[in-house]
Design a protein around this motif. Structure first.
Motif, short mmCIF file in Angstrom:
data_model
loop_
_atom_site.label_atom_id
_atom_site.label_comp_id
_atom_site.label_asym_id
_atom_site.label_seq_id
_atom_site.Cartn_x
_atom_site.Cartn_y
_atom_site.Cartn_z
N SER A 10 16.45 -3.22 147.90
CA SER A 10 15.11 -2.74 147.56
C SER A 10 14.00 -3.45 148.33
CB SER A 10 14.86 -2.88 146.06
OG SER A 10 14.95 -4.25 145.66
N HIS A 11 14.10 -4.77 148.51
CA HIS A 11 13.02 -5.50 149.16
C HIS A 11 13.05 -5.37 150.68
CE1 HIS A 11 16.36 -8.30 149.57
NE2 HIS A 11 15.67 -8.95 150.50
N GLN A 12 14.05 -4.66 151.23
CA GLN A 12 14.15 -4.49 152.68
C GLN A 12 13.37 -3.27 153.18
OE1 GLN A 12 16.30 -6.50 154.78
NE2 GLN A 12 16.38 -7.85 152.99
N LEU A 13 13.08 -2.33 152.31
CA LEU A 13 12.63 -1.02 152.77
C LEU A 13 11.15 -0.97 153.16
CD1 LEU A 13 14.61 1.32 150.35
CD2 LEU A 13 15.25 0.42 152.60
N ASP A 14 10.39 -2.00 152.81
CA ASP A 14 8.99 -2.02 153.25
C ASP A 14 8.80 -2.84 154.51
OD1 ASP A 14 9.51 -4.48 152.18
OD2 ASP A 14 7.76 -4.55 150.85
N ARG A 15 9.91 -3.13 155.22
CA ARG A 15 9.87 -3.90 156.45
C ARG A 15 10.35 -3.02 157.61
NH1 ARG A 15 13.15 -9.29 154.34
NH2 ARG A 15 11.86 -9.70 152.48
N PRO A 16 10.02 -3.41 158.84
CA PRO A 16 10.56 -2.68 160.00
C PRO A 16 12.08 -2.77 160.03
CG PRO A 16 8.73 -4.11 160.65
CD PRO A 16 9.09 -4.49 159.25
N PRO A 17 12.79 -1.73 160.49
CA PRO A 17 12.23 -0.47 160.99
C PRO A 17 12.02 0.57 159.91
CG PRO A 17 14.59 -0.45 161.27
CD PRO A 17 14.27 -1.77 160.61
N VAL A 61 13.07 5.21 150.56
CA VAL A 61 12.81 4.64 149.23
C VAL A 61 14.09 4.55 148.41
CG1 VAL A 61 10.48 5.65 149.22
CG2 VAL A 61 12.37 6.88 148.12
N ILE A 62 14.05 3.73 147.41
CA ILE A 62 14.95 3.81 146.28
C ILE A 62 14.15 4.47 145.16
CG2 ILE A 62 16.20 2.48 144.53
CD1 ILE A 62 16.70 0.37 146.72
#
Length: 588
Positions: free
Chosen positions: A42-49, A64-65
């Motif tokens: 979950s915390h990876q998805l607001d980062r590049p790429p 998104v989740i």
């Protein structure tokens, strides 16, 4: 994967709940395998790429989740305790009686109240899924064995929607005691009394088209490909993709299977004839006014299966469909012409309208890094309607693929192949086993594609006898084992073949289907260490039907035969090269 709390999972309470963000937990217990996988990502998805993808027309792609509520395992324990439900007694009941008994029970007051508050924030289609402790862990893979319930959640009366949601949660709870996971657990030597069930509730990814709700596409992606054909590589992964709800993929029906590293290489669709024969023709969706939770042992009541023309005019078809014109026998990769819509996904793969392969590749790489093992991901995509508008790629599940590393020491020599009962260049697993002497096979001379359901039941009869004798066996037959489309293979479920030691999937002129990849049955076979050999009709693959037919039958039905050999079979599969064979050992 350890079932430990994550800082990214927030406690659910009435005042602080934000329906547009994150993962929330209700209760203090474990989250289960599926929920833990989502929390890791979950915390990876607001980062590049992942925050910078766009389609070919400049439309934003949100990865998104879906907003997720996890009902933790302590509420499952409380549910059993307050209703005086005895695990051992439940496990001795047939599935339909388990469902009836648990439907009569009452959810803990805290859970019932929380679900009511949750529904104040969520009107629209919901998925209610299992997330057990054993499910999707590194050690065990119970994929597809527990219940999932889809709800339209569109009734104007919130009390009616509350009743439907509570009934769905109880149906997921009931599935913890169903026959399929129990037989699978026994095969793994796992005590079912240790199992606990968490529940995941998520809004569905998708949109309404007329009176149908569905994602534009959904599928399962794996970071390992057990059937790579050049230029595909083992480590390039595999995706099974379909229009509509993921039921098409997990049940083994016609779907597009491709490597995300080389999506334009589709050997199963190398001609117009093959495209027409192998393309998806039906899809699954939720239909309005049928939004009740399942009342019986069937998977869902809200889901309907329809032919493709029902959505031929849907806006998302321009991303996934081509047009077949029988007059000139050509397929054109557009929906701007008159003709029959064919699901080729060419606008994505050839024209690059939507970067699906790149998104999947990046997510698999990140998921594999987070879990430190091969992974499997379920996803759904809502494609924006006007060109240039935002799309949503939803990650629904992330779990260990539970692939067993290829062990050293299995080297198949050419001399072994010549005398083998069967030989495959597309084998799954890694083994050198000489413990089986029983073979159960579909009699080729009597094979009738219209009778595959009967064959599945007859296989189940042999399985029951051999399982009671603690004898593993080799299962041989045509088409996709485990397909729910009876015209593509034998539609067995796990409980029908729970004692199998190896499966051989053969070709036949009477049935044309791609070899099975990615369905839930195969995830479970892999975790249990059961090898799977696909025998094509092209040399050097071989199946010695003449030898098999010449062996005395211990028992047979009109479609299925069982033989027991005086000498053991030898199963050898080299996981590094995907070659496998079965031969008959001769005693001295």
């Amino acid at each position: 994967m350890a079932n430990t709390p994550h800082s990214d999972v927030l406690p659910f309470d009435r005042s602080g709940y934000d329906p547009d963000r994150g993962i929330y937990r209700l209760g203090e217990g474990e989250l289960g395998g599926k929920a833990n996988g989502l929390a890791l990502l979950s915390h990876q998805l607001d980062r590049p790429p992942f925050n910078s993808f766009h389609d070919a027309e400049g439309g934003e792609i949100r990865i998104v989740i879906p907003p997720t509520l996890v009902v933790a395992t302590d509420l499952f324990d409380r549910f059993l305790q307050q209703n005086r439900l005895n695990r051992k007694q439940l496990e001795e009941m047939p599935d339909d009686r388990i469902s009836k008994r648990i439907r009569r029970a009452h959810l803990p007051e805290a859970l019932d109240t929380a679900l009511h508050h949750y529904l104040h924030h969520h009107i629209g289609c919901l998925a209610v899924r299992s997330s057990s402790l054993m499910e999707d862990s590194h050690q065990y893979g119970y994929a597809g064995l527990y219940r999932s319930v889809m709800l339209t959640n569109d009734h104007p009366d919130i009390n009616q929607r509350r009743e439907q949601l509570t009934r769905a949660v109880k149906e997921v709870y009931a599935s913890a005691f169903f026959k399929a996971p129990r037989t699978y657990a026994r095969r793994l030597g796992h005590l079912t009394g240790d199992e606990k069930m968490a529940v995941i509730i998520q809004p569905l990814i998708g949109a309404w088209h007329n009176n149908l709700f569905l994602p534009a596409v959904s599928g399962i992606a794996q970071s390992l490909n057990f059937y790579p054909l050049p230029p595909m590589r083992h480590e390039d992964g595999l995706v099974a993709l379909a229009v509509g709800l993921g039921q098409t993929v997990v049940s083994g029906e016609k779907a597009l299977r491709f490597s995300p590293k080389c999506p334009r290489h589709l050997p199963q669709r190398s001609s117009v004839t093959e495209v027409l024969a192998n393309s998806q023709t039906h899809f699954y969706a939720l239909k309005k006014d049928r939004g009740e939770a399942s009342k019986g042992s069937r998977k869902t009541d809200a889901i309907v299966r329809l032919a493709l023309p029902a959505i031929s005019d849907a806006p998302f078809m321009r991303y996934v469909a081509s047009t077949w014109n029988p007059a000139d026998e050509r397929i054109r990769d557009t929906v701007q012409q008159v003709g029959t819509r064919i699901l080729t996904f060419a606008p994505m793969f050839k024209q690059g309208l939507f970067p699906l392969p790149d998104i999947i590749t990046r997510l698999l790489e990140r998921g594999q890094g987070l879990m430190d093992c091969p992974v499997e991901m379920e996803f759904a995509v809502d494609l924006g309607r006007p060109p240039g508008t935002a799309h949503t790629f939803g990650v629904l599940q992330l779990r260990p693929m539970s692939a067993r590393p290829a062990a050293a020491g299995v080297h198949i020599e050419e001399a072994e192949i010549e005398g083998a009962l069967c030989y495959s260049r597309a084998a799954m697993g890694n083994a050198d086993d000489a413990t089986m002497a029983d073979i159960v096979y579909i009699k080729p001379e009597h094979f009738d594609p219209s009778r595959t359901r009967d064959m599945a039941l007859q296989v189940a009869q042999f399985n029951a006898v051999l399982t009671s004798q603690a004898r593993h066996y080799v299962l041989i037959g045509p088409g996709r084992w485990g397909s729910q489309d009876p015209w593509l293979g034998i539609p067995v479920k796990w409980q029908h073949i729970s004692g199998v030691g190896a499966i051989v999937e053969t070709g036949t002129p009477k049935l044309r289907a791609e070899f099975s990849q990615g369905v839930h049955l195969f995830h479970n076979l892999t975790v249990a260490g059961i090898c799977y050999l696909c025998i094509s009709e092209s040399a050097p693959d071989r199946m010695n039907w003449q030898w098999l037919a010449g062996q005395p039958k211990m028992e047979e039905t009109d479609h299925v035969a069982h033989i027991r050999l005086p000498d053991c079979l030898r199963l050898r599969v080299d996981g590094r090269t995907a070659r496998g064979l079965i031969s008959v050992m001769k005693t001295a």
